[in-house]
Design a protein around this motif. Structure first.
Motif, mmCIF file in Angstrom:
data_model
loop_
_atom_site.group_PDB
_atom_site.id
_atom_site.type_symbol
_atom_site.label_atom_id
_atom_site.label_comp_id
_atom_site.label_asym_id
_atom_site.label_seq_id
_atom_site.Cartn_x
_atom_site.Cartn_y
_atom_site.Cartn_z
ATOM 1 N N TYR A 383 18.438 0.601 -24.264
ATOM 2 C CA TYR A 383 18.190 -0.701 -23.639
ATOM 3 C C TYR A 383 18.621 -0.701 -22.173
ATOM 4 C CZ TYR A 383 23.186 -1.543 -24.634
ATOM 5 O OH TYR A 383 24.555 -1.445 -24.683
ATOM 6 N N GLY A 384 19.670 0.071 -21.849
ATOM 7 C CA GLY A 384 20.105 0.166 -20.458
ATOM 8 C C GLY A 384 19.050 0.808 -19.577
ATOM 9 N N ALA A 385 18.387 1.864 -20.098
ATOM 10 C CA ALA A 385 17.342 2.541 -19.330
ATOM 11 C C ALA A 385 16.161 1.620 -19.078
ATOM 12 C CB ALA A 385 16.894 3.800 -20.064
ATOM 13 N N ILE A 386 15.777 0.831 -20.093
ATOM 14 C CA ILE A 386 14.666 -0.106 -19.928
ATOM 15 C C ILE A 386 15.030 -1.186 -18.908
ATOM 16 C CG2 ILE A 386 13.272 -1.847 -21.103
ATOM 17 C CD1 ILE A 386 13.487 -0.122 -23.623
ATOM 18 N N LEU A 387 16.260 -1.670 -18.987
ATOM 19 C CA LEU A 387 16.709 -2.663 -18.013
ATOM 20 C C LEU A 387 16.747 -2.059 -16.611
ATOM 21 C CD1 LEU A 387 17.675 -5.540 -17.620
ATOM 22 C CD2 LEU A 387 19.999 -4.784 -18.155
ATOM 23 N N GLY A 388 17.151 -0.793 -16.516
ATOM 24 C CA GLY A 388 17.148 -0.110 -15.227
ATOM 25 C C GLY A 388 15.749 0.002 -14.659
ATOM 26 N N ALA A 389 14.771 0.295 -15.522
ATOM 27 C CA ALA A 389 13.375 0.370 -15.063
ATOM 28 C C ALA A 389 12.896 -0.990 -14.582
ATOM 29 C CB ALA A 389 12.489 0.868 -16.204
ATOM 30 N N LEU A 390 13.314 -2.051 -15.276
ATOM 31 C CA LEU A 390 12.920 -3.404 -14.865
ATOM 32 C C LEU A 390 13.543 -3.763 -13.524
ATOM 33 C CD1 LEU A 390 11.448 -6.019 -15.525
ATOM 34 C CD2 LEU A 390 13.442 -6.747 -16.839
ATOM 35 N N ILE A 391 14.778 -3.351 -13.298
ATOM 36 C CA ILE A 391 15.431 -3.603 -12.008
ATOM 37 C C ILE A 391 14.691 -2.882 -10.893
ATOM 38 C CG2 ILE A 391 17.526 -3.139 -10.664
ATOM 39 C CD1 ILE A 391 19.130 -3.674 -13.206
ATOM 40 N N MET A 392 14.338 -1.611 -11.132
ATOM 41 C CA MET A 392 13.615 -0.831 -10.124
ATOM 42 C C MET A 392 12.276 -1.480 -9.781
ATOM 43 S SD MET A 392 15.248 2.073 -9.310
ATOM 44 C CE MET A 392 13.925 3.188 -8.912
ATOM 45 N N GLN A 393 11.520 -1.859 -10.821
ATOM 46 C CA GLN A 393 10.211 -2.442 -10.586
ATOM 47 C C GLN A 393 10.320 -3.811 -9.928
ATOM 48 O OE1 GLN A 393 7.206 -0.820 -11.129
ATOM 49 N NE2 GLN A 393 6.519 -2.554 -9.884
ATOM 50 N N SER A 394 11.375 -4.568 -10.278
ATOM 51 C CA SER A 394 11.581 -5.874 -9.650
ATOM 52 C C SER A 394 11.836 -5.725 -8.160
ATOM 53 C CB SER A 394 12.767 -6.591 -10.313
ATOM 54 O OG SER A 394 12.505 -6.864 -11.672
ATOM 55 N N LEU A 395 12.626 -4.722 -7.796
ATOM 56 C CA LEU A 395 12.884 -4.472 -6.381
ATOM 57 C C LEU A 395 11.598 -4.134 -5.637
ATOM 58 C CD1 LEU A 395 16.193 -2.371 -6.419
ATOM 59 C CD2 LEU A 395 15.839 -4.560 -5.272
ATOM 60 N N GLN A 396 10.805 -3.219 -6.219
ATOM 61 C CA GLN A 396 9.589 -2.790 -5.542
ATOM 62 C C GLN A 396 8.561 -3.920 -5.463
ATOM 63 O OE1 GLN A 396 8.735 0.915 -7.805
ATOM 64 N NE2 GLN A 396 9.100 1.979 -5.883
ATOM 65 N N SER A 397 8.385 -4.636 -6.563
ATOM 66 C CA SER A 397 7.408 -5.737 -6.563
ATOM 67 C C SER A 397 7.833 -6.852 -5.627
ATOM 68 C CB SER A 397 7.247 -6.280 -7.986
ATOM 69 O OG SER A 397 6.740 -5.305 -8.855
ATOM 70 N N GLY A 398 9.115 -7.181 -5.647
ATOM 71 C CA GLY A 398 9.614 -8.240 -4.776
ATOM 72 C C GLY A 398 9.466 -7.891 -3.310
ATOM 73 N N MET A 399 9.808 -6.654 -2.959
ATOM 74 C CA MET A 399 9.674 -6.239 -1.560
ATOM 75 C C MET A 399 8.220 -6.217 -1.132
ATOM 76 S SD MET A 399 12.628 -3.335 -0.937
ATOM 77 C CE MET A 399 12.232 -2.350 -2.378
ATOM 78 N N ALA A 400 7.315 -5.835 -2.056
ATOM 79 C CA ALA A 400 5.886 -5.851 -1.724
ATOM 80 C C ALA A 400 5.402 -7.275 -1.471
ATOM 81 C CB ALA A 400 5.089 -5.206 -2.852
ATOM 82 N N MET A 401 5.883 -8.236 -2.273
ATOM 83 C CA MET A 401 5.473 -9.628 -2.077
ATOM 84 C C MET A 401 6.023 -10.201 -0.776
ATOM 85 S SD MET A 401 5.773 -11.309 -5.899
ATOM 86 C CE MET A 401 5.081 -12.868 -5.333
ATOM 87 N N VAL A 402 7.212 -9.771 -0.404
ATOM 88 C CA VAL A 402 7.821 -10.253 0.835
ATOM 89 C C VAL A 402 7.148 -9.630 2.052
ATOM 90 C CG1 VAL A 402 9.973 -10.274 2.173
ATOM 91 C CG2 VAL A 402 10.018 -10.788 -0.263
ATOM 92 N N GLY A 403 6.526 -8.457 1.866
ATOM 93 C CA GLY A 403 5.850 -7.786 2.973
ATOM 94 C C GLY A 403 6.624 -6.624 3.553
ATOM 95 N N VAL A 404 7.561 -6.070 2.777
ATOM 96 C CA VAL A 404 8.341 -4.918 3.246
ATOM 97 C C VAL A 404 7.467 -3.672 3.199
ATOM 98 C CG1 VAL A 404 10.374 -3.484 2.792
ATOM 99 C CG2 VAL A 404 10.479 -5.963 2.446
ATOM 100 N N ASP A 405 7.506 -2.860 4.248
ATOM 101 C CA ASP A 405 6.718 -1.633 4.303
ATOM 102 C C ASP A 405 7.151 -0.661 3.214
ATOM 103 O OD1 ASP A 405 5.348 -2.590 6.479
ATOM 104 O OD2 ASP A 405 6.688 -1.647 7.938
ATOM 105 N N ALA A 406 6.203 0.172 2.754
ATOM 106 C CA ALA A 406 6.476 1.134 1.684
ATOM 107 C C ALA A 406 7.630 2.087 2.010
ATOM 108 C CB ALA A 406 5.207 1.921 1.355
ATOM 109 N N PRO A 407 7.714 2.636 3.234
ATOM 110 C CA PRO A 407 8.850 3.517 3.537
ATOM 111 C C PRO A 407 10.200 2.819 3.375
ATOM 112 C CG PRO A 407 7.133 3.800 5.181
ATOM 113 C CD PRO A 407 6.749 2.614 4.348
ATOM 114 N N LEU A 408 10.272 1.565 3.820
ATOM 115 C CA LEU A 408 11.523 0.831 3.684
ATOM 116 C C LEU A 408 11.819 0.517 2.221
ATOM 117 C CD1 LEU A 408 13.936 -0.462 5.003
ATOM 118 C CD2 LEU A 408 12.574 -2.528 5.424
ATOM 119 N N GLN A 409 10.770 0.297 1.443
ATOM 120 C CA GLN A 409 10.970 0.084 0.008
ATOM 121 C C GLN A 409 11.657 1.288 -0.621
ATOM 122 O OE1 GLN A 409 7.476 -1.128 -2.209
ATOM 123 N NE2 GLN A 409 6.696 -2.360 -0.494
#
Length: 433
Positions: A383-409
């Motif tokens: 369950y920790g690994a799945i939660l870790g994957a959700l945290i990673m994807q949340s960071l990437q999706s959130g930064m994409a919605m905010v408009g952060v460039d891919a390198p900075l992501q």
């Protein structure tokens, strides 16, 4: 799932004082920390996006984007727990995807006829065979030839990515079988009714497990939680599961898409009808895999051997565990999960592309480590690994919605990974683990 030492033989279970207050809930503090970090990320991005980040539509997309990495992260837990690493998972996903795509579009239609219901089934089985075989082969080289897993899988990273390229001649292969595509997410959901049935089933199962766990502890004389603590945990599980289903059901199918679904069945859509997508088939697949992997880790001899070997390989071997064969099994499981992940990833795209799975090896390792899997071996949770994957994807999706460039992501994700390892080291030192 972690291996813990036994208490003094002179102390009976009944002599251990039962925890009180908040501690009576028996919650993993590290898990609470990860949940807290996830909530901070969600609320933070919600504020920056005028709450668009927490809409049912975005939560739905977030879940289906997380599945592929989360599936492989459950297998990476076993690999890292046994003090190994697998850098080839992204490339292994690609070669499985390429094999399944070629079978669906070029070989099986000619053999079975276009539209045969066996096409997607045989393609998935072939992908599982390819992934499991490659994984077992890499495990054999690590276990029996004593080649470091870092080197074996680093070679695999280069080899299997380019084998996938040669299988497809560098071309994008598609469209894939329509039935196969239901594993991708939005093209395959349970609908509102079945989603509620699944949600209620999971809720009942969770409550039954709570009751059984309490009875087993009481039967063996171990301290049990107060009734209020058990009731609180049951309420938490119920709210989380049914709340998740409610959010997914709240994401409505666009009216035009709904009309086409009715037209395909030869029916006329009632005026003003609204329906939610419900639980994606890919997320249901992740839930099933997570349950199976958790049972393997906690309730089977294989799981006990995996954590015993990770805790002390020399002692495990001296106690009669065939650590070489165990390594083959662990990497075979990892290969099979890469194949399942390839099904989800290619179905979501409805085709196979050359860049599928690129950098997934880093995301998978990061998800496992962020989720609490110790790189020194012996400790980790599914369950920790799945939660870790959700945290990673949340960071990437959130930064994409905010408009952060891919390198900075990528910079942010890398920094979070290093920070997570540092926090894990400090936590384990203070906890004396």
């Amino acid at each position: 799932m972690s291996q813990t030492g036994t208490s003094d033989s002179q102390t009976s279970p009944s002599a251990v004082p039962a925890p009180t207050g908040f501690a009576a809930l028996g919650l993993d503090m590290r898990l609470l920390g990860m949940i807290g970090a996830l909530l901070v990320i969600w609320v933070g991005f919600a504020l920056f996006t005028e709450w668009r980040f927490l809409t049912p539509r975005n939560i739905f997309n977030l879940t289906i984007q997380t599945v592929s990495v989360a599936l492989m992260a459950t297998g990476m837990v076993f690999v890292i727990v046994t003090r190994h690493i697998d850098l080839s998972v992204g490339s292994l996903l690609a070669v499985c995807s390429a094999a399944m795509a070629m079978l669906q579009t070029q070989f099986l239609p000619d053999l079975l006829g276009l539209g045969s219901p066996l096409i997607w089934i045989l393609a998935v089985l072939a992908g599982l065979v390819v992934g499991t075989t490659i994984g077992a082969f890499q495990g054999w080289m690590v276990g029996y030839l004593a080649i470091p897993s870092f080197i074996v899988t680093l070679g695999g990273l280069l080899i299997w990515r380019n084998v996938a390229w040669y299988l497809t001649n560098g071309q994008t292969i598609g469209p894939l079988d329509p039935t196969f595509s239901i594993f991708g997410g939005i093209n395959g959901t349970l609908g509102e009714g079945w989603s509620w049935i699944v949600g209620l089933g999971l809720t009942v199962a969770a409550l039954v497990l709570l009751v059984q766990s309490r009875r087993n502890k009481a039967a063996h004389g171990f301290p049990v939680k107060p009734i209020w603590a058990e009731a609180a945990l049951g309420a938490i599980f119920t709210v989380v599961i049914l709340g998740f289903i409610l959010i997914l059901n709240s994401y409505s199918i666009p009216s035009r898409r709904l009309e086409r679904q009715f037209e395909a069945r030869g029916e006329v859509m009632p005026e003003g009808l609204e329906m939610g997508y419900g639980l994606p088939v890919s997320v249901l697949l992740l839930i099933v895999v997570a349950i199976i992997m958790t049972v393997v880790a906690r309730r089977t001899r294989l799981g006990r051997y995996i954590f015993a070997t990770g805790g002390n390989p020399d002692a495990a071997e001296l106690s009669g565990i065939n650590t070489k064969l165990l390594t083959v099994k662990v990497f075979a499981i990892m290969g099979a999960l890469c194949a399942i992940s390839a099904v989800v990833a290619s179905a979501r795209l409805t085709n196979h592309s050359n860049d599928i799975g690129t950098l997934d090896e880093l995301r998978v390792i990061a998800a496992a480590v962020i989720g609490g899997t110790a790189l020194s071996g012996g400790l980790g949770t599914i369950y920790g690994a799945i939660l870790g994957a959700l945290i990673m994807q949340s960071l990437q999706s959130g930064m994409a919605m905010v408009g952060v460039d891919a390198p900075l992501q990528n910079i942010v994700v890398g920094a979070v990974l290093v920070l997570a390892v540092l926090v894990d080291i400090v936590y384990r030192r203070r906890a004396g683990i």
